[in-house]
Design an enzyme around this catalytic site. Structure first.
Site, mmCIF file in Angstrom:
data_model
loop_
_atom_site.group_PDB
_atom_site.id
_atom_site.type_symbol
_atom_site.label_atom_id
_atom_site.label_comp_id
_atom_site.label_asym_id
_atom_site.label_seq_id
_atom_site.Cartn_x
_atom_site.Cartn_y
_atom_site.Cartn_z
ATOM 1 N N HIS A 146 -17.795 9.556 21.636
ATOM 2 C CA HIS A 146 -19.200 9.296 21.919
ATOM 3 C C HIS A 146 -19.771 8.279 20.934
ATOM 4 C CE1 HIS A 146 -18.639 13.157 23.966
ATOM 5 N NE2 HIS A 146 -19.647 12.808 24.730
ATOM 6 N N ASP A 183 -14.602 9.234 32.044
ATOM 7 C CA ASP A 183 -15.560 9.876 31.155
ATOM 8 C C ASP A 183 -16.791 8.972 31.128
ATOM 9 O OD1 ASP A 183 -16.680 11.682 29.410
ATOM 10 O OD2 ASP A 183 -15.057 11.605 27.950
#
Length: 492
Positions: free
Chosen positions: A181, A250
């Site tokens: 992230h 993702d």
């Protein structure tokens, strides 16, 4: 193709998040133009979530509605008060595949109850690096055989009720100490070992007929310089293994993609590499920097990137049509499934209780004083969620202590305050093996508050702690409640 045709083609492979508890106007418009569906995040929750799903499916009856519902530390449907599902790590430690399959059925029941049809679970990553900040207790464990059999059990439970399962994060996000992230993890593990350990659960999932596989934003140099999400060789490994379902990226708004090739560039390159459905991400992730229309901005950035690549020839129309066809085939399959309507909720207390273990003798207690020394939450894992410490403490005191910044004197004062005659001091941690500061706090407490107890909601400590320890294995509401009952002697 004119712009309208290009936009409709791109819509068939886009899977955005959005703001609000009702479908915004832009989303309704794009659903009517073939948008593949939506992914629910915490900001979409509300008492009318099933009505929202009906609204979405009315706009596009073939919409895929995904919910990132893993249990344990990762929940969307119970984001406010914490998960009442066991974590994958708890299930792996228990090693009862029947329990894991039953939990998969319950995940699917909850997804269906709000109108969803895709569960972004289970996690098939083998967590071989205990420092891993993004997987940890989301994984069934560090042994590929354990992870493989529980991945299969979970997906069979989910898909047996008419919900699609999506195993993640291919080719394996378990051997990294970086969070994709925020960074782009590079895994330099020997490629044969990586294939043997980390890819194996995905092969098992493919053999078991999983509907979807989610990619990882990780780089394995032996397989190329691009992250797996953008790497044709890595995604081709799935097809070579016989996978014919949907490859889902993702979230493309994660830093590993957004801050390297950009959201639009990532969308185009992921498609070119072989991905089929592009998860754009959670528009609240930028935090205070998010625009009021961040959801629509991100959607257009991804779609514009695809259209630009179609026009300049770096992405072929045939590849996008192939991807859209796979997405449409999954939607058709799910529309033909019979929902598990009226299914009774599963009592998960016995499963979670069996997964919790105790080292040392627990003292008697009538009240608890919780000293919460866990790590900060991440975008993926709400590790430090206050509902865990609140539930554990009950009516007792609950104090948050950041051991990475608190001075020794401040830590001593916090331990001393917890060491009161009327309450049992509880040191709440989540990484005693990899956080020197957490372990030092426990050692400090052993001297200053020798009657204290440690509650570890992360991976089980490999090195013994100097206080009685309850190994919980999940930062969840159900685990905190059952641990509290255990400490107060209220278990049956």
């Amino acid at each position: 193709m004119n712009i309208d045709e290009l936009e409709r083609l791109a819509n068939g492979v886009l899977w955005p998040g959005f703001l609000g508890t009702t479908a915004p106007e832009w989303l309704q418009h794009e659903l009517g133009r073939g948008l593949a569906g939506v992914v629910y995040f915490g900001q979409n929750l509300g008492p009318g979530l099933s009505d929202l799903s009906t609204e979405i499916l009315t706009a596009n009856p073939d919409a895929l509605i995904g919910v990132d519902e893993e249990g344990g530390s990762v929940t969307r449907l119970e984001a406010v008060d914490g998960s009442t599902l066991p974590s994958a790590y708890q299930l792996g430690r228990l090693d009862d595949v029947a329990a894991t399959k039953a939990n998969g059925v319950e995940i699917a029941r909850r997804v269906q109850a709000v109108g969803g049809n895709v569960a972004l679970a289970p996690v098939a990553d083998v967590n071989t690096d205990p420092r891993n900040p993004v997987i940890g207790a989301r994984s069934f464990g560090s042994d590929e055989a354990v992870v493989a059999r529980h991945t299969v059990a979970a997906l069979e439970g989910i898909q047996g009720t008419g919900v699609a399962a999506c195993v993640k994060h291919f080719p394996g996000h378990g051997d990294t100490h970086l969070d994709s992230h925020h960074d782009l993890p590079v895994i330099t593990l020997d490629v044969d070992e990586f294939d043997r350990v980390h890819v194996e659960p995905f092969r098992a999932a493919v053999a078991a007929g999983v509907d979807a596989v989610m990619t990882a934003h990780i780089v394995v140099p032996a397989w190329g310089e691009q992250p797996a999400t953008l790497n044709a060789h890595v995604l081709g490994m799935l097809r070579e293994a016989g996978f014919e379902g949907v490859i889902i990226t993702d979230a493309l708004d994660m830093a590993a993609i957004r801050e390297t090739v950009g959201l639009g560039g990532g969308a185009a390159r992921a498609l070119a590499a072989g991905a089929d459905l592009l998860c754009i991400g959670n528009p609240t992730n930028p935090g205070d920097a998010a625009f009021p229309d961040q959801d629509e901005r991100d959607f257009h950035a991804a779609r514009n990137g695809i259209i630009a690549a179609l026009r300049d020839g770096s992405l072929s129309r045939e590849r996008v049509e192939e991807a859209a066809a796979r997405v449409a085939a999954l939607a058709t399959k799910l529309r033909g499934e019979s929902p598990n309507e009226g299914a009774e909720p599963l009592d998960l207390d016995p499963i979670v209780r069996r997964a919790i273990s105790v080292t040392g003798a627990l003292p008697a207690a009538s009240d608890l004083h919780v000293l919460d020394a866990r790590r900060r939450s991440t975008l993926a894992v709400d590790s430090a969620a206050s509902y865990v410490s609140r539930t554990l403490a009950g009516d007792g005191a609950c104090v948050r202590l950041d051991v990475t910044t608190a001075s020794p004197d401040e830590q001593d004062a916090a331990v001393d305050a917890a060491h009161v005659a009327s309450a049992l001091p509880v040191i709440l941690v989540d990484s005693p093996d990899t956080s020197a500061a957490q372990r030092e706090l426990v050692e400090r407490a052993a001297v200053r508050a020798p009657g204290a107890v440690v509650v570890n909601v992360g991976l089980a400590a490999r090195e013994p702690l100097p206080l009685p320890t309850i190994e919980v294995g999940a930062a969840s509401r159900i685990s905190a409640r059952l641990t509290r009952e255990m400490l107060l002697g209220r278990t049956g």
